[in-house]
Design a protein around this motif. Structure first.
Motif, PDB file in Angstrom:
ATOM      1  N   LEU A   8      35.231   0.067  31.440  1.00 47.42           N
ATOM      2  CA  LEU A   8      35.570  -0.554  30.281  1.00 47.42           C
ATOM      3  C   LEU A   8      35.027   0.306  28.986  1.00 47.42           C
ATOM      4  N   SER A  18      30.576  -2.318  29.892  1.00 46.65           N
ATOM      5  CA  SER A  18      30.739  -3.402  31.065  1.00 46.65           C
ATOM      6  C   SER A  18      29.395  -3.263  31.962  1.00 46.65           C
ATOM      7  N   PRO A  19      28.771  -4.644  32.091  1.00 52.72           N
ATOM      8  CA  PRO A  19      27.530  -4.715  32.871  1.00 52.72           C
ATOM      9  C   PRO A  19      27.798  -4.227  34.210  1.00 52.72           C
ATOM     10  N   TYR A  20      29.219  -4.707  34.652  1.00 49.78           N
ATOM     11  CA  TYR A  20      29.554  -4.504  36.154  1.00 49.78           C
ATOM     12  C   TYR A  20      29.929  -3.255  36.332  1.00 49.78           C
ATOM     13  N   PHE A  42      40.686  -3.699  27.554  1.00 47.16           N
ATOM     14  CA  PHE A  42      40.935  -4.972  27.990  1.00 47.16           C
ATOM     15  C   PHE A  42      42.296  -5.472  28.201  1.00 47.16           C
ATOM     16  N   LYS A  45      46.083  -4.081  31.333  1.00 47.45           N
ATOM     17  CA  LYS A  45      46.289  -4.785  32.729  1.00 47.45           C
ATOM     18  C   LYS A  45      47.048  -4.013  33.789  1.00 47.45           C
ATOM     19  N   GLY A  54      42.679  -8.183  37.131  1.00 51.76           N
ATOM     20  CA  GLY A  54      42.778  -7.581  35.880  1.00 51.76           C
ATOM     21  C   GLY A  54      41.300  -7.382  35.196  1.00 51.76           C
ATOM     22  N   ARG A  55      40.302  -6.787  36.139  1.00 56.44           N
ATOM     23  CA  ARG A  55      39.028  -6.866  35.524  1.00 56.44           C
ATOM     24  C   ARG A  55      38.564  -5.451  35.988  1.00 56.44           C
ATOM     25  N   VAL A  56      37.773  -4.901  35.515  1.00 58.79           N
ATOM     26  CA  VAL A  56      36.891  -3.753  35.815  1.00 58.79           C
ATOM     27  C   VAL A  56      35.509  -3.965  36.171  1.00 58.79           C
ATOM     28  N   PRO A  57      34.761  -3.302  37.153  1.00 59.49           N
ATOM     29  CA  PRO A  57      35.297  -1.858  37.519  1.00 59.49           C
ATOM     30  C   PRO A  57      36.190  -2.090  38.445  1.00 59.49           C
ATOM     31  N   ASP A  68      35.885  -5.383  41.954  1.00 61.12           N
ATOM     32  CA  ASP A  68      34.627  -6.210  42.036  1.00 61.12           C
ATOM     33  C   ASP A  68      33.403  -5.090  42.554  1.00 61.12           C
ATOM     34  N   SER A  69      32.536  -5.409  41.507  1.00 63.99           N
ATOM     35  CA  SER A  69      31.123  -4.476  41.630  1.00 63.99           C
ATOM     36  C   SER A  69      30.754  -4.642  42.861  1.00 63.99           C
ATOM     37  N   TYR A 129      43.332  -9.972  21.429  1.00 64.70           N
ATOM     38  CA  TYR A 129      42.816 -10.592  22.909  1.00 64.70           C
ATOM     39  C   TYR A 129      41.306 -10.810  22.893  1.00 64.70           C
ATOM     40  N   ARG A 134      37.322 -15.044  23.770  1.00 64.50           N
ATOM     41  CA  ARG A 134      35.987 -15.530  23.845  1.00 64.50           C
ATOM     42  C   ARG A 134      36.082 -16.598  22.728  1.00 64.50           C
TER      43      ARG A 134
HETATM   44  N1  LIG Z   1      32.747 -10.178  39.410  1.00 63.57           N
HETATM   45  C1  LIG Z   1      33.282  -8.931  38.740  1.00 63.57           C
HETATM   46  C2  LIG Z   1      33.187  -9.062  37.226  1.00 63.57           C
HETATM   47  C3  LIG Z   1      34.088  -8.031  36.453  1.00 63.57           C
HETATM   48  C4  LIG Z   1      34.379  -8.396  35.026  1.00 63.57           C
HETATM   49  O1  LIG Z   1      34.254  -9.399  34.463  1.00 63.57           O
HETATM   50  N2  LIG Z   1      34.722  -7.410  34.370  1.00 63.57           N
HETATM   51  C5  LIG Z   1      35.003  -7.691  32.645  1.00 63.57           C
HETATM   52  C6  LIG Z   1      34.555  -6.465  31.835  1.00 63.57           C
HETATM   53  S1  LIG Z   1      32.627  -6.573  31.875  1.00 63.57           S
HETATM   54  C7  LIG Z   1      36.557  -7.635  32.531  1.00 63.57           C
HETATM   55  O2  LIG Z   1      37.253  -6.473  33.351  1.00 63.57           O
HETATM   56  N3  LIG Z   1      37.289  -8.308  31.805  1.00 63.57           N
HETATM   57  C8  LIG Z   1      38.662  -8.247  31.407  1.00 63.57           C
HETATM   58  C9  LIG Z   1      39.138  -9.370  30.696  1.00 63.57           C
HETATM   59  O3  LIG Z   1      38.029 -10.211  29.983  1.00 63.57           O
HETATM   60  O4  LIG Z   1      40.016  -9.582  30.319  1.00 63.57           O
HETATM   61  C10 LIG Z   1      32.471  -7.788  39.216  1.00 63.57           C
HETATM   62  O5  LIG Z   1      31.304  -7.758  39.574  1.00 63.57           O
HETATM   63  O6  LIG Z   1      33.156  -6.785  38.982  1.00 63.57           O
END
Ligand SMILES: N[C@@H](CCC(=O)N[C@@H](CS)C(=O)NCC(=O)O)C(=O)O
Length: 229
Positions: A8, A18-20, A42, A45, A54-57, A68-69, A129, A134
């Motif tokens: 991210l 991104s913390p993950y 973000f 996707k 649709g999430r990273v990492p 998924d981390s 977005y 949020r």
């Molecule tokens: N459980 C997942 C969580 C991953 C996650 O939530 N990543 C966020 C970035 S910090 C993300 O990609 N969000 C996409 C969005 O909000 O659309 C992991 O540990 O990798």
């Protein structure tokens, strides 16, 4: 072929927050594995559609895509057994899994306090977005951040078990850092990379643990684009 990591990024492609993703960056450094990080926004996707949510990492290792981390950490441990272990032992994997769950309950405490700062740093194409998604969770972002100097006490209290542990050892994993440390450190690195807001009082024992991790791997986390802690 080098591993690839969708990571991210903000408007500045070097701002990785991104913390993950930080958990994964440090897991790869721990294993001594070279990685090409791909700045991901973000709304991109499609680039990671193969993985589903649709999430990273998202880690790409040859033909293999891992999302998924936590899954990435256990994948790396299995795929690269000759490299330094991320966990140390089989029973430590279960303990690290617990810490993963615990740390996943820390991020929602900070997210409303940081969301306005995140919004200010995301790429232009992500802004609407990010704000919309949020605000659906936290309400207006600026209001969610208001009074955060007081609200942060809840997060600080949650760290008490860490303080107890760190009174007797330098890292959560013992004498040297390992994945359990990277899990929790990702939360602090996320905040530092995106916000000037200070999470800890100077005299908090967690500060010196965080400083040791900032200096890890030749200062990889400390050198990342962000704000001083
Ligand atoms: N459980 C997942 C969580 C991953 C996650 O939530 N990543 C966020 C970035 S910090 C993300 O990609 N969000 C996409 C969005 O909000 O659309 C992991 O540990 O990798």
């Amino acid at each position: 072929m080098a591993l690839k990591l969708y990571d991210l990024a903000g408007a500045d492609p070097q701002r990785r927050f991104s913390p993950y993703c930080w958990r994964t960056r440090l897991a790869l450094a721990h294993k001594g594995l070279a990685v090409e990080t791909i700045p991901w926004r973000f709304t991109e996707k499609d680039a990671i559609a193969t993985t589903g949510p649709g999430r990273v990492p998202v880690l790409v290792d040859g033909e293999r895509w891992v999302f998924d981390s936590w899954s990435i950490a256990t994948y790396l441990e299995e795929a690269y057994p000759d490299r330094p272990s991320l966990f140390g032992s089989t029973s430590a994997i279960a303990t690290a899994r617990f810490i993963n769950a615990w740390a996943d309950h820390l991020t929602p405490l900070l997210a409303p306090l940081l969301a306005a700062d995140i919004c200010a740093h995301v790429d232009e194409k992500d802004r609407a977005y990010f704000r919309q998604s949020r605000e659906a969770r936290f309400g207006p972002l600026e209001a969610a951040a208001a009074g955060r100097e007081t609200k942060i006490a809840v997060f600080q209290q949650r760290l008490e078990p860490m303080r107890v542990l760190l009174a007797g050892q330098p890292y959560l994993s013992g004498d040297a850092p390992a994945y359990a440390d990277y899990i929790v450190f990702g939360v602090f690195q996320w905040a530092r990379c995106i916000s000037r807001f200070r999470l800890l009082a100077d005299d908090d024992p967690v500060v010196s643990w965080r400083a040791r991790l900032l200096a890890a791997f030749d200062g990889l986390p400390a050198k990342a684009v962000g704000y001083p802690v």
